[in-house]
Structures are given as structure tokens and as C-alpha cells.
Motif scaffolding. Structure first.
Motif, mmCIF file in Angstrom:
data_model
loop_
_atom_site.group_PDB
_atom_site.id
_atom_site.type_symbol
_atom_site.label_atom_id
_atom_site.label_comp_id
_atom_site.label_asym_id
_atom_site.label_seq_id
_atom_site.Cartn_x
_atom_site.Cartn_y
_atom_site.Cartn_z
ATOM 1 N N LEU A 40 0.833 -1.200 0.000
ATOM 2 C CA LEU A 40 0.000 0.000 0.000
ATOM 3 C C LEU A 40 0.869 1.251 0.000
ATOM 4 O O LEU A 40 0.570 2.228 -0.693
ATOM 5 N N SER A 41 1.958 1.207 0.764
ATOM 6 C CA SER A 41 2.862 2.350 0.819
ATOM 7 C C SER A 41 3.449 2.666 -0.550
ATOM 8 O O SER A 41 3.546 3.833 -0.938
ATOM 9 N N ARG A 42 3.830 1.629 -1.280
ATOM 10 C CA ARG A 42 4.391 1.850 -2.627
ATOM 11 C C ARG A 42 3.354 2.475 -3.553
ATOM 12 O O ARG A 42 3.678 3.374 -4.343
ATOM 13 N N TRP A 43 2.112 2.006 -3.472
ATOM 14 C CA TRP A 43 1.066 2.562 -4.328
ATOM 15 C C TRP A 43 0.799 4.030 -3.997
ATOM 16 O O TRP A 43 0.600 4.855 -4.891
ATOM 17 N N ILE A 44 0.802 4.344 -2.716
ATOM 18 C CA ILE A 44 0.622 5.743 -2.320
ATOM 19 C C ILE A 44 1.766 6.594 -2.860
ATOM 20 O O ILE A 44 1.567 7.715 -3.330
ATOM 21 N N GLY A 45 2.983 6.057 -2.810
ATOM 22 C CA GLY A 45 4.124 6.772 -3.355
ATOM 23 C C GLY A 45 3.994 7.017 -4.846
ATOM 24 O O GLY A 45 4.349 8.092 -5.347
ATOM 25 N N VAL A 46 3.472 6.018 -5.574
ATOM 26 C CA VAL A 46 3.272 6.168 -7.019
ATOM 27 C C VAL A 46 2.227 7.244 -7.301
ATOM 28 O O VAL A 46 2.401 8.096 -8.180
ATOM 29 N N VAL A 47 1.123 7.201 -6.554
ATOM 30 C CA VAL A 47 0.070 8.205 -6.737
ATOM 31 C C VAL A 47 0.603 9.609 -6.460
ATOM 32 O O VAL A 47 0.305 10.569 -7.187
ATOM 33 N N ALA A 48 1.411 9.740 -5.400
ATOM 34 C CA ALA A 48 1.994 11.042 -5.072
ATOM 35 C C ALA A 48 2.852 11.557 -6.220
ATOM 36 O O ALA A 48 2.822 12.747 -6.548
ATOM 37 N N LEU A 49 3.608 10.659 -6.840
ATOM 38 C CA LEU A 49 4.459 11.062 -7.960
ATOM 39 C C LEU A 49 3.609 11.514 -9.145
ATOM 40 O O LEU A 49 3.923 12.518 -9.803
ATOM 41 N N VAL A 50 2.517 10.795 -9.399
ATOM 42 C CA VAL A 50 1.619 11.172 -10.489
ATOM 43 C C VAL A 50 1.000 12.544 -10.228
ATOM 44 O O VAL A 50 0.861 13.372 -11.143
ATOM 45 N N LEU A 51 0.635 12.793 -8.965
ATOM 46 C CA LEU A 51 0.027 14.073 -8.611
ATOM 47 C C LEU A 51 0.974 15.252 -8.835
ATOM 48 O O LEU A 51 0.529 16.397 -8.957
ATOM 49 N N ILE A 52 2.266 14.962 -8.904
ATOM 50 C CA ILE A 52 3.243 16.018 -9.182
ATOM 51 C C ILE A 52 3.555 16.108 -10.667
ATOM 52 O O ILE A 52 3.597 17.192 -11.244
ATOM 53 N N VAL A 53 3.769 14.957 -11.306
ATOM 54 C CA VAL A 53 4.220 14.934 -12.697
ATOM 55 C C VAL A 53 3.148 15.463 -13.638
ATOM 56 O O VAL A 53 3.443 16.239 -14.563
ATOM 57 N N VAL A 54 1.885 15.073 -13.426
ATOM 58 C CA VAL A 54 0.815 15.508 -14.336
ATOM 59 C C VAL A 54 0.661 17.036 -14.332
ATOM 60 O O VAL A 54 0.643 17.660 -15.406
ATOM 61 N N PRO A 55 0.561 17.690 -13.168
ATOM 62 C CA PRO A 55 0.502 19.160 -13.197
ATOM 63 C C PRO A 55 1.737 19.792 -13.820
ATOM 64 O O PRO A 55 1.639 20.828 -14.486
ATOM 65 N N LEU A 56 2.900 19.153 -13.615
ATOM 66 C CA LEU A 56 4.124 19.695 -14.202
ATOM 67 C C LEU A 56 4.056 19.654 -15.728
ATOM 68 O O LEU A 56 4.387 20.638 -16.405
ATOM 69 N N LEU A 57 3.608 18.539 -16.273
ATOM 70 C CA LEU A 57 3.530 18.400 -17.731
ATOM 71 C C LEU A 57 2.471 19.327 -18.332
ATOM 72 O O LEU A 57 2.665 19.875 -19.421
ATOM 73 N N LEU A 58 1.345 19.485 -17.614
ATOM 74 C CA LEU A 58 0.282 20.340 -18.138
ATOM 75 C C LEU A 58 0.580 21.826 -17.928
ATOM 76 O O LEU A 58 0.129 22.666 -18.711
ATOM 77 N N GLY A 59 1.325 22.125 -16.886
ATOM 78 C CA GLY A 59 1.602 23.524 -16.590
ATOM 79 C C GLY A 59 2.796 24.085 -17.329
ATOM 80 O O GLY A 59 2.891 25.298 -17.540
ATOM 81 N N LEU A 60 3.717 23.224 -17.763
ATOM 82 C CA LEU A 60 4.925 23.700 -18.418
ATOM 83 C C LEU A 60 4.633 24.477 -19.708
ATOM 84 O O LEU A 60 5.203 25.559 -19.915
ATOM 85 N N PRO A 61 3.773 23.972 -20.590
ATOM 86 C CA PRO A 61 3.476 24.758 -21.808
ATOM 87 C C PRO A 61 2.891 26.133 -21.497
ATOM 88 O O PRO A 61 3.193 27.116 -22.196
ATOM 89 N N GLN A 62 2.061 26.224 -20.460
ATOM 90 C CA GLN A 62 1.485 27.517 -20.102
ATOM 91 C C GLN A 62 2.562 28.470 -19.586
ATOM 92 O O GLN A 62 2.529 29.669 -19.861
ATOM 93 N N THR A 63 3.511 27.908 -18.838
ATOM 94 C CA THR A 63 4.613 28.733 -18.349
ATOM 95 C C THR A 63 5.463 29.246 -19.502
ATOM 96 O O THR A 63 5.849 30.426 -19.534
ATOM 97 N N ILE A 64 5.736 28.364 -20.465
ATOM 98 C CA ILE A 64 6.527 28.764 -21.628
ATOM 99 C C ILE A 64 5.804 29.857 -22.413
ATOM 100 O O ILE A 64 6.423 30.827 -22.883
ATOM 101 N N GLU A 65 4.479 29.716 -22.551
ATOM 102 C CA GLU A 65 3.711 30.735 -23.270
ATOM 103 C C GLU A 65 3.806 32.084 -22.561
ATOM 104 O O GLU A 65 3.992 33.130 -23.210
#
Length: 217
Positions: free
Chosen positions: A137-162
Motif C-alpha cells: 500500500l505504501s508503494r502505491w501511495i508513493g506512485v500516486v503522489a508522484l503522479v500528482l506532481i508529474v501531471v501538473p508539471l507536464l500540463l503547466g509547463l506549456p502555459q509557463t513557456i507561453e
């Protein structure tokens, strides 16, 4: 060389403690306080029990967060973060990010490192217990936490560049970059909350990556 200079500067900032007794960790403090322990080790020449106490809601007169070092339950020293406390056989190093403690280790004189033990009643201690008792369960929570960071980073980067590309000198020379994502204000707020939750969970495990967690902050 820069790290050694920073370490010396931090050591010079250390203020002596007042001998006040360490207060026990209360049930309402998991998100406002971090407490870590370093047991005594006679074989290593360390006869005392040390504790590092950090309040995330209190600060010194300059508004800086302080780490308080306790020796056998009495306040021995304090300094603003990042902290380097020289003790018998090595140094206790403490650092924080915008989301919590990112480092609390004892570094021996021979270079070996040992993470201090979080108080079982603290948020870090409860997260460590989950990792011991429910590793899957701990590993799955860690994976979810990573996704919660990576997805906003990928979606927000183009807006920052603009936004950067709209700076007049850059726009005149390179043109304006059009982000493929035309997100609303509320969607961007949701992305920020998502990244904050993910980085906070990682901080409970003292996980820190300057590219992920710094950008998320």
C-alpha cells in the motif's frame, strides 16, 4: 567547496539552548511539527540521546524556521534551517522544503549517513509505520503522489513557456508560443493543489527531488 562554506556558516549561526525540557508530541500537531530522534550509541562514542524538533508554524524574529536540538531531553542548541549540529562522532543535518522536512540525517565523521527516527506520533512517524506494516500500500501511495506532481508539471509547463514567450523582447525575437492547453483558472488551481498534496506526501517520507518538488512549490 560551496557546501563546506555553507556548513561553516550554518555552524557559526548556532545559538545555545536554554536547557528547557522537550515537550511531548501532541495528537493535534502532525501537520505543524516534526520531531526526530537519534538514539545513543556507546560503541560510536555517542552517549546521549538527541532529538531534533522543528515547528512549521512558529519562526524566529526574522521569520525563519528554526531547528531545536535536544540532548537527553533538554534543549541544547537552536539554529535556523538549514541546520548543521556538530555532536560526538559527526553532524546532524536538517533541511526543509516548502512541504516539510526533506533531510534529517546524522552524518558520521567517516561519511556514513543515518536518517533520524521520526517520533511515532508525528506525521512522518505514522507514514513510516505504514511503510513497515503495509509496504505494498505504501508503494502505491508513493506512485500516486508522484503522479500528482508529474501531471501538473507536464500540463503547466506549456502555459509557463507561453507566459515567458509573451515578454516583449522575447516575443519580438522569437514570436509567441501558443500553449496547446487553454486551462481555466480553477483547473490551474486544481493542478496546484494536486502538486502540493503529492509533494507533501513525499516530504513525509523525506523524499525530495529538486526538479520535481522545487517546481511543485
Amino acid at each position: 567547496m560551496f557546501d563546506e562554506w555553507r556548513r561553516q556558516r550554518a555552524v557559526q549561526r548556532i545559538k545555545p539552548g536554554d536547557g528547557r525540557a522537550l515537550k511531548r508530541f501532541r495528537w493535534w500537531q502532525p501537520l505543524s511539527r516534526s520531531l526526530f530522534w537519534l538514539p545513543a550509541d556507546a560503541a560510536a562514542g555517542r552517549p546521549a540521546v538527541y532529538a531534533v524538533d522543528v515547528s512549521h508554524v512558529k519562526s524566529d524574529d526574522n521569520g525563519d524556521t528554526e531547528a531545536h536540538l535536544y540532548r537527553d531531553g533538554l534543549r541544547y542548541a537552536r539554529v535556523r534551517l538549514p541546520a548543521f549540529f556538530p555532536i560526538e562522532g559527526g553532524t546532524i543535518e536538517v533541511a526543509a522544503s516548502a512541504f516539510g522536512i526533506k533531510r534529517c540525517h546524522f552524518v558520521a565523521d567517516d561519511g556514513t549517513e543515518q536518517q533520524l527516527v521520526p517520533d511515532p506520533r508525528s506525521a512522518e512517524g505514522r507514514r513510516a509505520r505504514l511503510e513497515r506494516e503495509r509496504p505494498a500500500l505504501s508503494r502505491w501511495i508513493g506512485v500516486v503522489a508522484l503522479v500528482l506532481i508529474v501531471v501538473p508539471l507536464l500540463l503547466g509547463l506549456p502555459q509557463t513557456i507561453e507566459s515567458i514567450s509573451r515578454i516583449p523582447p522575447l516575443a519580438e525575437r522569437f514570436g509567441v508560443f501558443d500553449s496547446p492547453f487553454d486551462a481555466s483558472v480553477w483547473f490551474n488551481i486544481a493542478l496546484g493543489v494536486s502538486a502540493t498534496i503529492g509533494s507533501t506526501e513525499r516530504a513525509l517520507r523525506l523524499r525530495y527531488n529538486r526538479w520535481l518538488d522545487t517546481v511543485a512549490g
